[in-house]
Design an enzyme around this catalytic site. Structure first.
Site, short mmCIF file in Angstrom:
data_model
loop_
_atom_site.label_atom_id
_atom_site.label_comp_id
_atom_site.label_asym_id
_atom_site.label_seq_id
_atom_site.Cartn_x
_atom_site.Cartn_y
_atom_site.Cartn_z
N ARG A 16 0.83 -1.21 0.00
CA ARG A 16 0.00 0.00 0.00
C ARG A 16 0.86 1.25 0.00
NH1 ARG A 16 -0.68 4.73 2.87
NH2 ARG A 16 -0.28 3.57 4.79
N ASP A 17 1.54 1.52 1.08
CA ASP A 17 2.30 2.76 1.22
C ASP A 17 3.51 2.77 0.30
OD1 ASP A 17 2.92 5.24 2.18
OD2 ASP A 17 3.82 4.56 4.04
N HIS A 208 6.12 4.83 12.50
CA HIS A 208 6.15 4.75 11.04
C HIS A 208 7.14 5.80 10.54
CE1 HIS A 208 3.85 4.01 7.14
NE2 HIS A 208 4.62 5.04 6.84
N HIS A 210 10.06 7.45 7.90
CA HIS A 210 10.57 7.54 6.54
C HIS A 210 12.07 7.82 6.62
CE1 HIS A 210 6.77 8.11 3.92
NE2 HIS A 210 6.47 7.42 5.01
N CYS A 241 4.51 9.66 0.43
CA CYS A 241 3.14 10.18 0.46
C CYS A 241 2.90 11.10 -0.74
CB CYS A 241 2.89 10.95 1.75
SG CYS A 241 1.27 11.75 1.81
N ASN A 250 10.08 4.97 2.53
CA ASN A 250 9.83 4.48 3.89
C ASN A 250 11.07 3.81 4.46
OD1 ASN A 250 6.75 4.58 4.54
ND2 ASN A 250 6.84 3.90 2.42
#
Length: 305
Positions: A16-17, A208, A210, A241, A250
């Site tokens: 997903r990300d 989370h 990056h 994002c 990430n």
């Protein structure tokens, strides 16, 4: 010497990300094959897609098809990002295990990302959480721009705590704190966590990070020292994002695993299988991934291909 935890949970967000920022469409068949490979690595959590309108993230327009056709493995949680009740309807139809809701600590980023103010977002998420719980699903919350915003700069930790309070009042099961543009440093991470841990149990928090400025692993160490044992990461360092300029890469799952393995911290994830899955998606996106572990593999012409 710090006392490190015996075990850490790695939550893989690559499908997903990781993929959401890729301009070239990755075929549905390849996404399914990649997720199936990830399921065989020992990971116990994979965020597989996002049930957002295809207009906003075309790469994930095939969310329903992906979710319906992966081979689910017992013991693995398959999660998806859900922005509203329409998205929840799709996620429930696909029998997603866990629903993830999201918003920002920054007013400007929230408007760019969700097209709503922070106050307007709460009732939407409240209804999603309520209906997801009624359907027997666990719910995870994400707060973006916790450590800095591309539009507003520094974010007051009290503002983030207010958002967290509202989400926990909705009875989410876990909250992930996001360094959306990769500006955090270890001291800042510990200062933010010091405030959060006065209000919320560490077992309910995840981080989370990056790696935009190369500090993701250092921030993981800072979090470990504060007792946090759940981390989101994306295989190969894929991702970013779409609504946060400069939000590249990430934290790479393979780099995180290499560090944790070397520290004797158990994750249950097998590096060899993870590396094969990384090489697979690297080939499909048609460019080299950013993780240090993969760069080392590629340079040494590893026999995993």
């Amino acid at each position: 010497m710090s006392k490190w935890p015996e075990q850490v949970a790695i939550k893989e967000v690559g499908p997903r990300d990781g993929l959401q920022n890729e301009k070239a469409f990755i075929s549905t068949k390849d996404k399914i094959a990649w997720i199936n490979q990830l399921s065989q690595t020992g990971l116990t959590y994979i965020e597989i897609t996002s049930f957002v309108h295809p207009k906003w993230i075309p790469q994930l327009a095939d969310a329903a098809e992906v979710a319906a056709n992966i081979e689910k493995i017992q013991g693995v949680t398959y999660a998806a990002l859900v922005p509203n009740l329409k998205g929840l309807e799709g996620a429930l139809a696909a029998n997603i295990d866990e629903v993830s809701v999201f918003m920002s600590a920054s007013e400007t980023h929230n408007r760019k990302n969700i097209n709503k103010s922070i106050s307007e977002t709460f009732p939407v998420l409240q209804e999603v959480v309520l209906q997801a719980k009624k359907a027997g699903k666990t719910v995870r919350g994400y707060i973006s721009t916790v450590f800095g915003c591309p539009y507003e700069g520094s974010i007051d930790v009290e503002q983030t705590i207010k958002v967290a309070d509202k989400l926990f009042e909705m009875e989410i099961d876990e909250l992930s704190l996001g360094d959306t543009i990769g500006v955090a440093n270890p001291r800042q991470v510990q200062e933010v966590l010091e405030q959060f841990l006065k209000r919320f149990p560490k077992e309910k928090l995840a981080m989370h990070f990056h790696n935009t400025r190369g500090t993701a692993l250092a921030n993981v160490l800072a979090s470990l020292e504060m007792g946090i044992t759940t981390f989101d990461s994306s295989l190969g360092g894929l991702g970013g994002c779409p609504y946060a300029p400069g939000a590249s890469g990430n934290l790479a799952t393979d780099d995180l695993l290499y560090m944790l393995d070397g520290m004797g911290i158990a994750t249950g994830v097998q590096m060899e299988r993870l590396a094969k899955a990384a090489l697979f998606i690297e080939e499909k996106i048609g460019r080299k991934l950013n993780s240090h572990y993969l760069q080392t593999l590629n340079e040494s012409e590893c026999q995993l291909r």
